[in-house]
Scaffold this motif. Structure first.
Motif: not given
Length: 540
Positions: A183-210
């Motif tokens: 109803v708020s038409r904020t799908q794009r904003v929420e998508t960005a919010r949900v995925l905002s932790s992906l870069p941190t997740l990827a960086t920490a995961g790569q660092a751990t596996w390295q």
């Protein structure tokens, strides 16, 4: 027991193998060879038994731990949607508990590996002490590498788990509040919010596996060099007559057994993951027991003339017809109640009115044009507060920041002003620190609807958790605040239908009747709609 048997048979194997080889040169092989075969069979059986027992023990531990945690979560009001969002709780219940459940066996395995490694060192020392020194040096360097790897990976793995929980929590939060997002038409904003932790997740995961990959590579190279050194030293010992050929084979076999044991000690890098997971599980176990709080809420005024129409609207949901041939006109400034049994299409009609759900056939118009974002504001039975603070939640979806006066007016009209005043930081209080009853949450949802200042308001069972007195106050305030606009009350409550100017009676996705409540009351089937409803209980 299976682990001990497997380790014991593995440690005896080099000596028996060496004795069998020496027996070949003395014609005593017939005496030793059967023992070698028996030892191999025992070792194979013990290994299989160990795998079975390990899996069973881990499964029992997981069941026990998850049962205990679920019990704690269900008895703690601030477990979900407060300090720990639902996604974070699920991540801890599923991922962290599994790591902790396996940790007991892992520690036992490493303790046995330490004892086995010590035995191999003593055996090599008795056989030829330079071989033991080589193995000790290899083990010391392997442990040093693992310690450095653990020190580096522990913080990174903690960051990885927190980012994983944040993503899971954000996704669960967005899913639970999908109606608010629509109803708020904020799908794009929420998508960005949900995925905002992906870069941190990827960086920490790569660092751990390295780190893990680097340590494993170094350990593999180190153990390989250790085996080569043992072969060279033992070979020289045979040439010099210090060792028998069978002892050479025995030394190589001991190295083949001892290196994995001591290298396994180098794998204590699992400890950071275990400690991090244990902290996350412990955090859930420390949650306080459930407690209830009470508050209040209210709306804001503005008047504009608007009209809402539906023409031959058809909607299919879950492969069945939810609305059929709906023709309705909501007069400007009218208060309309939508009633019907569960599954009659009331909520679907509300979503169609707001343009959230598009009909397969037919049109929905507001003042002669298609419904657009900003035409309709919603209040739900279970509103979802989205954002970091209460201010964010109440202004969620607005393109412009409302004034403090508008927000205060909405809170007063929704009987929520005293609730906000009682919070430590008022509207700036983080949502994680706000504990709400069902009624308080509904009144904040009504306040959010009023803040959006739309020409049409749809309230879908939005006051169903309020006691009778508070409900009448909130309804009266909403009616006054939204005078001149269309108010659509989706309800099962007879008092709400009675106060509306017009009542729409839905049955099996069709409009059975439209008219004032007093006229429809003459139909026994209409009266049964309310008599069959659950009795009201005070829940605020």
């Amino acid at each position: 027991m299976g682990t001990l048997t497997s380790v014991a048979s593995s440690l005896l194997f080099p000596s028996v193998l060496g004795a069998a080889l020496d027996a070949e040169f003395t014609d005593h092989s017939a005496r030793v060879l059967p023992w070698l075969v028996v030892l191999v069979l025992i070792r194979s059986f013990a290994t299989a038994l160990t795998s079975f027992c390990r899996a069973r023990s881990a499964a029992q531990s997981i069941v026990w731990l998850r049962t205990k945690l679920i019990s704690r979560v269900l008895t703690s009001q601030n477990a979900v949607d407060q300090k720990h969002p639902a996604g974070d709780v699920m991540s801890r219940l599923l991922g962290s508990t599994e790591v902790v459940a396996h940790s007991g066996y892992e520690f036992i395995s490493y303790a046995i590996a330490a004892l086995g490694g010590a035995y191999v060192i003593v055996a090599l020392w008795l056989l030829y002490y330079p071989l033991a020194l080589i193995l000790c040096g290899t083990a010391a360097l392997a442990l040093l590498l693992s310690h450095r790897g653990s020190t580096k990976s522990y913080p990174e793995f903690g960051i990885y788990q927190r980012a994983q929980s944040a993503l899971s929590a954000a996704l669960t939060d967005a899913t639970a509040g999908i109606s608010t997002i629509w109803v708020s038409r904020t799908q794009r904003v929420e998508t960005a919010r949900v995925l905002s932790s992906l870069p941190t997740l990827a960086t920490a995961g790569q660092a751990t596996w390295q780190v893990a990959g680097r340590v494993n590579l170094q350990r593999t190279l180190l153990t390989g060099l250790g085996e080569v050194a043992v072969l060279i030293v033992a070979g020289v010992g045979v040439v010099q007559g210090r060792l028998q050929p069978g002892q050479l084979v025995e030394a190589v076999a001991f190295m083949a057994v001892g290196v994995p044991y001591l290298s396994q000690l180098g794998g204590i890098g699992f400890i950071p993951e275990t400690l991090s997971s244990a902290n996350r599980v412990s955090d859930l176990l420390k949650m306080n027991e459930a407690s209830d709080t009470i508050g209040t809420v209210e709306p804001q005024p503005t008047s504009t003339t608007h009209e809402l129409r539906l023409r031959n609207v058809w909607v299919t949901r879950d492969s069945r017809s939810a609305l059929e041939a709906i023709d309705l006109s909501f007069p400007a400034g009218s208060s309309v109640a939508v009633v019907g049994r569960p599954g009659s299409g009331k909520t679907t009609l509300g979503l169609v009115l707001g343009g959230v759900l598009s009909p397969e056939r037919g049109i929905v118009t507001c003042r002669g044009r298609a419904v657009r974002p900003g035409d309709v504001a919603f209040a739900f039975e279970r509103p979802r507060l989205v954002g970091e603070t209460l201010w964010d939640a109440l202004t969620y979806g607005r393109e412009t920041v409302p004034s403090r006066e508008i927000i205060n007016s909405a809170l007063e009209n929704a009987r929520a002003a005293s609730l906000v005043r009682g919070l430590p930081l008022g509207l700036r209080t983080p949502l994680a620190d706000v504990q709400l009853s069902a009624g308080e949450l509904q009144r904040l949802g009504v306040a959010r609807m009023l803040i959006h200042n739309c020409p049409v308001a749809v309230l879908d069972d939005a006051v169903s958790s309020l006691d009778a007195v508070t409900e009448s106050q909130v309804v009266a305030s909403v009616e006054s605040a939204l005078e001149g606009r269309v108010r659509v009350w989706i309800t099962y409550r007879e008092p709400l239908a009675a106060q509306a100017d017009l009542t729409v009676w839905l049955e099996n996705g069709r409009v059975r009747a439209v008219g004032p409540h007093a006229e429809l009351w003459n139909h026994s089937a209409y009266r049964e709609l309310f008599s069959s409803s659950l009795p009201r209980t005070s829940r605020t």
